[in-house]
Structures are given as C-alpha cells and as structure tokens.
Design an enzyme around this catalytic site. Structure first.
Site, PDB file in Angstrom:
ATOM      1  N   LYS A 172       0.825  -1.207   0.000  1.00 22.97           N
ATOM      2  CA  LYS A 172       0.000   0.000   0.000  1.00 22.97           C
ATOM      3  C   LYS A 172       0.862   1.262   0.000  1.00 22.97           C
ATOM      4  O   LYS A 172       0.532   2.256  -0.662  1.00 22.97           O
ATOM      5  CB  LYS A 172      -0.931  -0.004   1.214  1.00 22.97           C
ATOM      6  CG  LYS A 172      -2.040  -1.037   1.142  1.00 22.97           C
ATOM      7  CD  LYS A 172      -2.942  -0.790  -0.052  1.00 22.97           C
ATOM      8  CE  LYS A 172      -4.082  -1.779  -0.138  1.00 22.97           C
ATOM      9  NZ  LYS A 172      -4.939  -1.542  -1.338  1.00 22.97           N
ATOM     10  N   LEU A 228      -9.485  -0.178   8.561  1.00 26.99           N
ATOM     11  CA  LEU A 228     -10.030  -1.493   8.235  1.00 26.99           C
ATOM     12  C   LEU A 228     -11.496  -1.335   7.863  1.00 26.99           C
ATOM     13  O   LEU A 228     -12.297  -0.838   8.655  1.00 26.99           O
ATOM     14  CB  LEU A 228      -9.890  -2.431   9.434  1.00 26.99           C
ATOM     15  CG  LEU A 228     -10.481  -3.829   9.265  1.00 26.99           C
ATOM     16  CD1 LEU A 228      -9.734  -4.607   8.190  1.00 26.99           C
ATOM     17  CD2 LEU A 228     -10.461  -4.585  10.587  1.00 26.99           C
ATOM     18  N   VAL A 229     -11.857  -1.745   6.648  1.00 25.89           N
ATOM     19  CA  VAL A 229     -13.215  -1.533   6.144  1.00 25.89           C
ATOM     20  C   VAL A 229     -14.153  -2.601   6.694  1.00 25.89           C
ATOM     21  O   VAL A 229     -13.907  -3.801   6.551  1.00 25.89           O
ATOM     22  CB  VAL A 229     -13.241  -1.555   4.605  1.00 25.89           C
ATOM     23  CG1 VAL A 229     -14.653  -1.279   4.100  1.00 25.89           C
ATOM     24  CG2 VAL A 229     -12.263  -0.521   4.045  1.00 25.89           C
TER      25      VAL A 229
END
Length: 204
Positions: free
Chosen positions: A68, A93-94
C-alpha cells in the site's frame, strides 16, 4: 503482491493521464501506508504527512502495508509528473455486513500486527458506506487536495477490541465465554481533522 499493487496503481494513473475527460483522481489507499515504522511506539501523532517505513515493513514482513505504501507513493509520483489533480483516501479497516468474511485475505493482511496497532492507538476501522460517501465528497469538492485519513473509530479499549473480533468471526475467534479483563484506554494517535473539514463543509 507488491509488484502487482504498484503496477496496478501506475497503470490506473497513466490511463487517467491519457483520458482528456478525467477531472480528478480519487485514489483509494490505506492507513497502513502511514502508521508503520521504528517509531510506532512513540507518542507522536500520526497524520497525513506520515508514511510507513519501507525497511521496517520488510523487516517485520508487513507485506500488505509495504504494498500500500509503495503503490500510493508511485501513484503520487506519476500524478505529479503528469500534473494530475489527485487526492488519496487512506482508509482504516473496512467493515460492513459480510465485507470482512467476503474478503478474508485483505482483512487478515490489514490486521497483521493488530496487537501493536491497538496498543499504540492506530488501529482504526471505517464503515464501508461512510468510506464510499467520502470518496464522492472528495471528488465533488474542488478544494480537496493531498491525502485524507478516513476512519470512524479508533479501537483503543479491550471492550472495543472484543467487539471488533466478534464482528470478524469466524476469521478471528475468541475463547468461549470470554470476558473483558482490563480497563486500560490507549491514547488515540491518528488524526483526521483534514477529512472532518471536508465532511463538515459538504454537509452544510
């Protein structure tokens, strides 16, 4: 994974550079591109100026965070070279109905080092609907620029950590009849004042 992530970011930005109709790029990134380094245990705030340290990620095998970081930096380098209007949304964090369970590899990759993130006040979560809304606001607001940390909550108590683990079941399992043992509250070190200004201004 790292090479694919970087190449994908470059390809997307290059495609946008060649399309005359593109007004702005909203690049989806991660908080993991900003939080990891030798100084993760420090008391310094972490904001949009922060970047994860490449060598630290390699040494600790934080491959998701490294991917990332490198992909976002590659996207920024190319966007600036092509003089493109770009913003990045660095998400926690989705979470959302079934999201973690449908994307177990991404979820567990993000959570590598979760205990250290938690203890250092940088374990953050974001609701998928809110994240989508932020992308729209970032695109539509002409004043947006640079990076934006996007999260709804920083998990910094044992009770919140247990709730997070329960929401991620069966990816993460707790001992039967687990009860919270401690009351310690870790300092929140992530700052998203920049995003709050965008959300507040577009809500009016």
């Amino acid at each position: 994974m790292i090479d694919l992530e970087v190449r994908g970011a470059i390809n997307v930005v290059e495609a946008c550079a060649q399309a005359e109709s593109i007004e702005k790029i909203v690049f989806n990134s991660s908080l993991t591109s900003a939080i990891w380094g030798e100084n993760i245990c420090s008391e310094k705030d972490v904001d949009e100026r922060s970047w994860s340290d490449h060598e630290f990620c390699r040494k600790t095998k934080l491959w998701y965070a490294l991917a990332k970081t490198l992909s976002e930096q590659a996207a920024w380098a190319l966007a600036m070279d092509r003089m493109l209007n770009m913003v990045s949304i660095n998400a926690g964090l989705v979470l959302g109905p079934g999201i973690a369970q449908k994307n177990p590899q991404v979820t567990m990759s993000y959570l590598k080092g979760a205990a250290q993130m938690y203890e250092n006040g940088v374990l953050a979560i974001v609701d998928a609907n809110f994240l989508a809304d932020v992308h729209i606001r970032a695109f539509e607001d002409p004043s947006t620029c640079g990076r934006y940390f996007c999260f709804n909550q920083i998990v910094n108590t044992e009770e919140e950590a247990v709730k997070l683990a329960e929401s991620l079941s069966p990816l993460i399992s707790l001992p039967p009849r687990y009860e919270c043992q401690g009351s310690e509250v870790y300092d929140e070190r992530l700052k998203n004042k920049k995003l709050n200004k965008v959300v507040d201004s577009t809500a009016n």
